[in-house]
Design a protein around this motif. Structure first.
Motif, PDB file in Angstrom:
ATOM      1  N   ARG A  64     -54.190   8.417 -14.224  1.00  0.00           N
ATOM      2  CA  ARG A  64     -52.858   7.297 -14.276  1.00  0.00           C
ATOM      3  C   ARG A  64     -53.626   6.162 -14.059  1.00  0.00           C
ATOM      4  NH1 ARG A  64     -49.805  11.973 -12.563  1.00  0.00           N
ATOM      5  NH2 ARG A  64     -50.320  11.206 -10.401  1.00  0.00           N
ATOM      6  N   TYR A  97     -44.616   9.695 -18.610  1.00  0.00           N
ATOM      7  CA  TYR A  97     -45.963  10.302 -18.097  1.00  0.00           C
ATOM      8  C   TYR A  97     -46.181   9.904 -16.577  1.00  0.00           C
ATOM      9  CZ  TYR A  97     -50.948  10.681 -17.443  1.00  0.00           C
ATOM     10  OH  TYR A  97     -52.032  11.061 -17.123  1.00  0.00           O
ATOM     11  N   ASN A  98     -45.933   8.837 -16.284  1.00  0.00           N
ATOM     12  CA  ASN A  98     -46.052   8.552 -14.575  1.00  0.00           C
ATOM     13  C   ASN A  98     -44.944   7.877 -14.122  1.00  0.00           C
ATOM     14  OD1 ASN A  98     -46.684   6.342 -16.130  1.00  0.00           O
ATOM     15  ND2 ASN A  98     -48.472   5.896 -14.998  1.00  0.00           N
ATOM     16  N   LYS A  99     -43.598   7.880 -14.488  1.00  0.00           N
ATOM     17  CA  LYS A  99     -42.506   6.940 -14.315  1.00  0.00           C
ATOM     18  C   LYS A  99     -41.519   7.789 -13.650  1.00  0.00           C
ATOM     19  CE  LYS A  99     -43.971   3.212 -16.237  1.00  0.00           C
ATOM     20  NZ  LYS A  99     -44.175   1.786 -15.371  1.00  0.00           N
ATOM     21  N   THR A 100     -40.647   7.481 -12.531  1.00  0.00           N
ATOM     22  CA  THR A 100     -39.527   7.884 -12.108  1.00  0.00           C
ATOM     23  C   THR A 100     -38.495   7.189 -12.472  1.00  0.00           C
ATOM     24  OG1 THR A 100     -40.783   8.885 -10.243  1.00  0.00           O
ATOM     25  CG2 THR A 100     -38.440   8.756 -10.227  1.00  0.00           C
ATOM     26  N   ALA A 101     -37.352   7.730 -13.021  1.00  0.00           N
ATOM     27  CA  ALA A 101     -36.064   6.903 -13.506  1.00  0.00           C
ATOM     28  C   ALA A 101     -35.146   6.856 -12.331  1.00  0.00           C
ATOM     29  CB  ALA A 101     -35.401   7.419 -14.491  1.00  0.00           C
ATOM     30  N   PRO A 119     -37.769  12.389 -13.234  1.00  0.00           N
ATOM     31  CA  PRO A 119     -39.128  12.017 -14.035  1.00  0.00           C
ATOM     32  C   PRO A 119     -38.957  11.333 -15.508  1.00  0.00           C
ATOM     33  CG  PRO A 119     -38.810  14.424 -13.671  1.00  0.00           C
ATOM     34  CD  PRO A 119     -37.755  14.127 -12.876  1.00  0.00           C
ATOM     35  N   PHE A 120     -39.691  10.493 -15.433  1.00  0.00           N
ATOM     36  CA  PHE A 120     -39.530   9.837 -17.167  1.00  0.00           C
ATOM     37  C   PHE A 120     -41.110   9.652 -17.264  1.00  0.00           C
ATOM     38  CE2 PHE A 120     -39.165   6.344 -19.778  1.00  0.00           C
ATOM     39  CZ  PHE A 120     -37.774   6.633 -20.408  1.00  0.00           C
ATOM     40  N   THR A 135     -30.729   2.174 -16.421  1.00  0.00           N
ATOM     41  CA  THR A 135     -31.726   2.914 -15.746  1.00  0.00           C
ATOM     42  C   THR A 135     -32.949   2.106 -15.537  1.00  0.00           C
ATOM     43  OG1 THR A 135     -31.100   5.190 -16.722  1.00  0.00           O
ATOM     44  CG2 THR A 135     -33.281   4.901 -15.647  1.00  0.00           C
ATOM     45  N   ARG A 136     -33.463   2.080 -14.372  1.00  0.00           N
ATOM     46  CA  ARG A 136     -34.782   1.353 -14.097  1.00  0.00           C
ATOM     47  C   ARG A 136     -35.947   2.152 -13.840  1.00  0.00           C
ATOM     48  NH1 ARG A 136     -35.077   0.673  -8.318  1.00  0.00           N
ATOM     49  NH2 ARG A 136     -33.337   1.642  -7.099  1.00  0.00           N
ATOM     50  N   LEU A 137     -37.088   1.935 -14.104  1.00  0.00           N
ATOM     51  CA  LEU A 137     -38.190   2.730 -13.973  1.00  0.00           C
ATOM     52  C   LEU A 137     -39.089   2.380 -12.727  1.00  0.00           C
ATOM     53  CD1 LEU A 137     -39.048   3.313 -17.684  1.00  0.00           C
ATOM     54  CD2 LEU A 137     -37.669   4.933 -16.088  1.00  0.00           C
ATOM     55  N   LYS A 138     -39.606   3.442 -12.127  1.00  0.00           N
ATOM     56  CA  LYS A 138     -40.758   2.787 -11.113  1.00  0.00           C
ATOM     57  C   LYS A 138     -41.903   3.731 -11.443  1.00  0.00           C
ATOM     58  CE  LYS A 138     -38.252   1.320  -6.968  1.00  0.00           C
ATOM     59  NZ  LYS A 138     -37.804   1.800  -5.610  1.00  0.00           N
ATOM     60  N   ASP A 139     -43.175   2.990 -10.852  1.00  0.00           N
ATOM     61  CA  ASP A 139     -44.459   3.620 -11.002  1.00  0.00           C
ATOM     62  C   ASP A 139     -44.476   4.705  -9.938  1.00  0.00           C
ATOM     63  OD1 ASP A 139     -45.310   2.405 -13.428  1.00  0.00           O
ATOM     64  OD2 ASP A 139     -45.962   0.716 -12.247  1.00  0.00           O
ATOM     65  N   LYS A 140     -44.884   5.846 -10.162  1.00  0.00           N
ATOM     66  CA  LYS A 140     -45.302   6.666  -8.973  1.00  0.00           C
ATOM     67  C   LYS A 140     -46.830   7.184  -8.976  1.00  0.00           C
ATOM     68  CE  LYS A 140     -44.222  11.091 -10.737  1.00  0.00           C
ATOM     69  NZ  LYS A 140     -43.522  12.617 -10.936  1.00  0.00           N
ATOM     70  N   GLY A 141     -47.275   6.915 -10.029  1.00  0.00           N
ATOM     71  CA  GLY A 141     -48.727   7.260 -10.077  1.00  0.00           C
ATOM     72  C   GLY A 141     -49.627   6.991  -8.805  1.00  0.00           C
TER      73      GLY A 141
END
Lengths: 607, 216
Positions: free
Chosen positions: A299, B117-121, B114-115, A12-18
């Motif tokens: 954020r 606090y402020n991330k999306t997986a 959502p992953f 799984t990779r993570l992306k900032d959405k803030g």
């Protein structure tokens, strides 16, 4: 049934959405403000809208300039992404204090230039606003004083007349000063904003904000309709002039409205809030957007902290690198100066011998004696040159020790790079040449297949580590050497000096005792020097044999070669005038020799 | 550094995109090799799942639950009936080759979640059962009561959904697993595959890239 849902995730990779949310939130807020502009447009007459439009276009232009200034400053701090967050901060401060956005932006830029981070700059700006409100001084003066105070210059702070003197600021940490200022002036800005004047100023800022939003919408709308942005302001102004009469009426209308508004505010404590909310007409939406913006700002704050920390680390690394380069440059300069001095010294000796030779030749020797004298001089000159070469050789040997350190690091780096380009030959070459590590360890087949690739990468890394260990082991004696470990360049200079001193004092045997490189074989160099010494001694003996020293009136300063020959003839040269140093003597003798060459007169030497 | 964080059983890599970018920057071939290494690590799961694809799906009497060939709707009783036709002719068709081909390794699943606090997986490596028939066979009867969302039935048989659910669990019992092919394979080799994936990312390539960049 959603087929894409049936699966097993392995990575799984993570992306900032803030920040996307923050941008989205800002766009929504712009829409609300745009709607406010439309409502205002519907509420006023055409002429009022024209006037409002003129002001709005100007306000929009100004706001764009402010945004650009802020963007430029933030980009210089690698914090360009934080612009929406900081624009929001400045806008809120503007509405809370009644100070225009342009002034706040300039103040913020000034402070952030000094602090190099926006967090401290925000704190300083808050203190500046409080001090400005409490003392009545304009914000730019206060921010400049705090900016200089942050940099360690406290004079401007004392001139603010806020209870500080040069004496009590001397030696204090600026954080202490800032804490004291916060304790002393906190709340001043809020109290000032709570007065009627403050409320009107804040309302003015709110209207200005509305103007900016309206202006932006106006520019966009006309731009979309095909009107060039450059012509927009001119067209609006021309239209306004054509409607001068209506504009005059509108002025009266606005004056009366202002009067009513002022009276309204004087009578009601909550008038500002009611007024703004009535105009906006969308309390729920604004509240929701505010909450959303608050979360997004939180954020963004986290990301700002992280970036500021990275910036501070980079600055520290850059300063360390610069200091190291300066130190190396200074050491190199000192080494060159030392080298030049030594060469000058050797050259001076050659010049002195040349003078003696010229003097000898002018005494009218026969051809055989002349040839012997010239041969003796050439041998001596060659000896000097060889001395210099010997010095160079030894210096290079020691210099090579220093380069060995640098080369070790370079080889490691190159080996790493080579592994990434999968250049097997390059790896073999580097490793074999550098440390003798078996090249078989690097015979990898990277492109065969994937598992082998992964395995090979691990092998490369393991080999690199082994290689690193070997390099470290090879360099270990250097690190334990008391002089090289302290400062390799300084050590080089010291060794050079000691070497020359020993050479001058006790001849070739002196350099046998090399304290820095006991492992280096100096015998070939020593043998060369000894051979030269023998030749020179023989030639000198022959020269003496054919020409008595009394007749030559020449003394060879043999102590230089350290042969222990203390005999010889002393030549006294009478010079009219004063002699300060040996150089003066040589110059005087040289002049005398040149004079005899020009005039053809004999050089008279008295014993 | 080996990362121990997981998300629904998968390895979480915060800066996966950065890692791939760094690899590409060093050498485009490295990025390809990295992808191949990941795919190789996931291959046992895919192959095991493919082994669980049955040749046909029939009830005890040999009547197919999934038809061997797609319907043509050319018979007189169907030619004018468009109301009761399946949305996808392959939806209730069992072709083992196609189903096996549908079980594949993918690098970009559409789902996200959502992953923290402020991330999306997002999924960066997964094995999916992508064919409609394969997905139905995989999960039929496996969901919780709340997750059994009923789709609109277009069958002429009003009890088709209930009949199917009752029949499929008898014909192909789940035995406590989450699925019949892919999830069954995961139960068998999932841990080993995940360990291999972690090994590729953490112990080898990731460490290598950091070493090359001087960030040991």
């Amino acid at each position: 049934m959603a087929t894409a849902d049936v699966g097993v995730d392995l990575v799984t990779r993570l992306k900032d959405k803030g920040f996307k949310d923050l941008e989205k939130s800002s766009k929504k807020q712009d829409k609300v403000l745009g709607a406010l502009g439309k409502r205002l447009a519907a509420a006023f007459s055409i002429a009022a809208v024209v006037n409002f439009g003129k002001a709005s276009v100007k306000a929009f232009q100004e706001s764009q300039k402010e945004a650009n200034r802020l963007r430029t400053q933030l980009d210089s701090l690698n914090l360009g992404f934080a612009q929406p967050f900081l624009t929001d901060f400045i806008q809120k401060t503007q509405l809370a204090t009644g100070i225009s956005g342009g002034v706040l932006t300039d103040a913020f830029n000034t402070l952030s230039q000094a602090t190099n981070d926006v967090t401290t700059a925000q704190r300083l700006l808050a203190v500046s606003l409080d001090i400005s409100a409490a003392t009545g001084r304009d914000l730019s003066t206060v921010t400049t004083a705090l900016q200089r105070g942050f940099a360690g210059q406290t004079t401007a702070l004392t001139r603010l007349k806020i209870g500080f003197t040069t004496a009590n600021l001397k030696g204090r940490d600026f954080d202490d000063v800032l804490t004291e200022l916060e304790t002393k002036f906190t709340g001043s800005s809020a109290r000032a904003a709570d007065t009627l004047e403050g409320k009107l100023a804040r309302l003015t800022q709110a209207v200005d904000e509305a103007k900016e939003a309206f202006g932006e919408g106006l520019v966009k709308g006309l731009d979309d309709s095909g009107v060039a942005v450059e012509d927009l302001q001119k067209d609006v102004i021309n239209l306004g002039e054509a409607l001068g009469l209506l504009a005059g009426k509108t002025t009266g209308f606005i004056a009366s409205v202002n009067k009513d508004v002022q009276k309204y505010f004087e009578e009601s404590d909550r008038a500002i809030a009611k007024f703004v909310r009535n105009i906006a007409g969308n309390i729920t939406e604004i509240t929701r957007l505010e909450e959303e913006r608050g979360r997004a700002a939180l954020r963004a704050r986290g990301q700002i902290f992280k970036t500021e920390k990275e910036n501070a680390k980079e600055r520290a690394a850059e300063e360390a690198r610069r200091a190291k380069e300066e130190k190396a440059a200074a050491a190199e300069k000192a080494r060159k100066a030392k080298r030049e001095a030594l060469e000058n010294k050797a050259r001076f000796k050659v010049d002195a011998d040349l003078i003696n030779l010229s003097a000898a030749l002018r005494r009218g020797l026969n051809d055989k004696d002349k040839a012997a004298a010239i041969e003796a001089f050439n041998l001596k000159k060659s000896g000097y040159e060889n001395d210099i070469n010997a010095i160079k050789t030894l210096e290079n040997t020691q210099r090579g020790y220093y380069n060995f350190l640098l080369d070790g690091e370079k080889v490691i780096t190159e080996a790493r790079v080579a592994t990434t380009t999968k250049s097997i030959a390059e790896i073999d070459k580097l490793v074999t040449a550098a440390k003798g590590v078996s090249s078989q360890e690097f015979k990898l087949k990277i492109n065969t297949n994937v598992p082998e690739l992964v395995l090979d990468l691990a092998k490369i890394e393991a080999a690199l580590q082994r290689y690193q260990v070997q390099v470290d082991a090879a360099l270990a004696p250097l690190y334990t050497d008391p002089i090289f470990s302290k400062n390799i360049v300084e050590g080089l200079s010291i060794s050079e000096k000691q070497l020359i001193d020993r050479f001058m004092a006790s001849g070739a045997q002196g350099i046998l005792q090399n304290p820095f490189r006991p492992d280096v074989d100096l015998n070939p160099i020593i043998a060369q020097i000894q051979q030269r010494e023998t030749t020179y001694t023989a030639a000198r003996g022959a020269y003496k044999a054919i020409t008595p020293p009394e007749e030559l009136g020449l003394t060879a300063n043999t102590s230089f070669m350290g042969t222990g020959d203390t005999g010889g003839t002393v030549v006294n040269v009478n010079i009219n005038g004063s002699l300060i140093s040996q150089n003066d003597l040589v110059a005087a003798v040289t002049d005398a020799v040149y004079a005899t060459q020009r005039t053809g007169n004999s050089l008279i030497i008295e014993q | 550094m080996a990362r121990k964080r997981t998300f629904r059983g998968s390895v979480v890599v915060d800066d996966f995109d950065k890692l791939v970018k760094e690899l590409k920057k060093l050498d485009p071939q490295l990025k390809k090799d990295f992808s191949k290494a990941l795919n190789a690590a996931a291959t046992p799961l895919r192959n095991t799942a493919r082994n669980f694809v049955p040749a046909d799906v029939t009830n005890g009497s040999g009547v197919p639950i999934f038809r061997p060939n797609p319907p043509t709707y050319t018979s007189p009783s169907w030619i004018n009936d468009t109301e009761h036709r399946s949305r996808d002719p392959l939806r209730w068709t069992w072709q083992p080759g196609e189903i096996k081909a549908g079980i594949k390794i993918t690098r970009s699943r559409k789902n996200k979640a959502p992953f923290g606090y402020n991330k999306t997986a997002y999924s960066a490596l997964a094995v999916v059962n992508s064919k409609p028939a394969g997905a139905i066979y995989e999960l039929a009867g496996a969901g919780r009561r709340s997750s059994r969302k009923r789709t609109k039935s277009v069958s002429r048989n009003p009890n088709a959904q209930n009949d199917f659910q009752e029949m499929i669990v008898r014909v192909a019992p789940l035995n406590g697993l989450k699925g019949r092919m892919l999830f069954k394979a995961e139960a068998q080799v999932g841990d080993k595959v995940r360990q291999e994936v972690e090994k590729v990312i953490n112990e080898r390539l990731r460490k290598f890239v950091r070493a090359v960049n001087g960030n040991r």
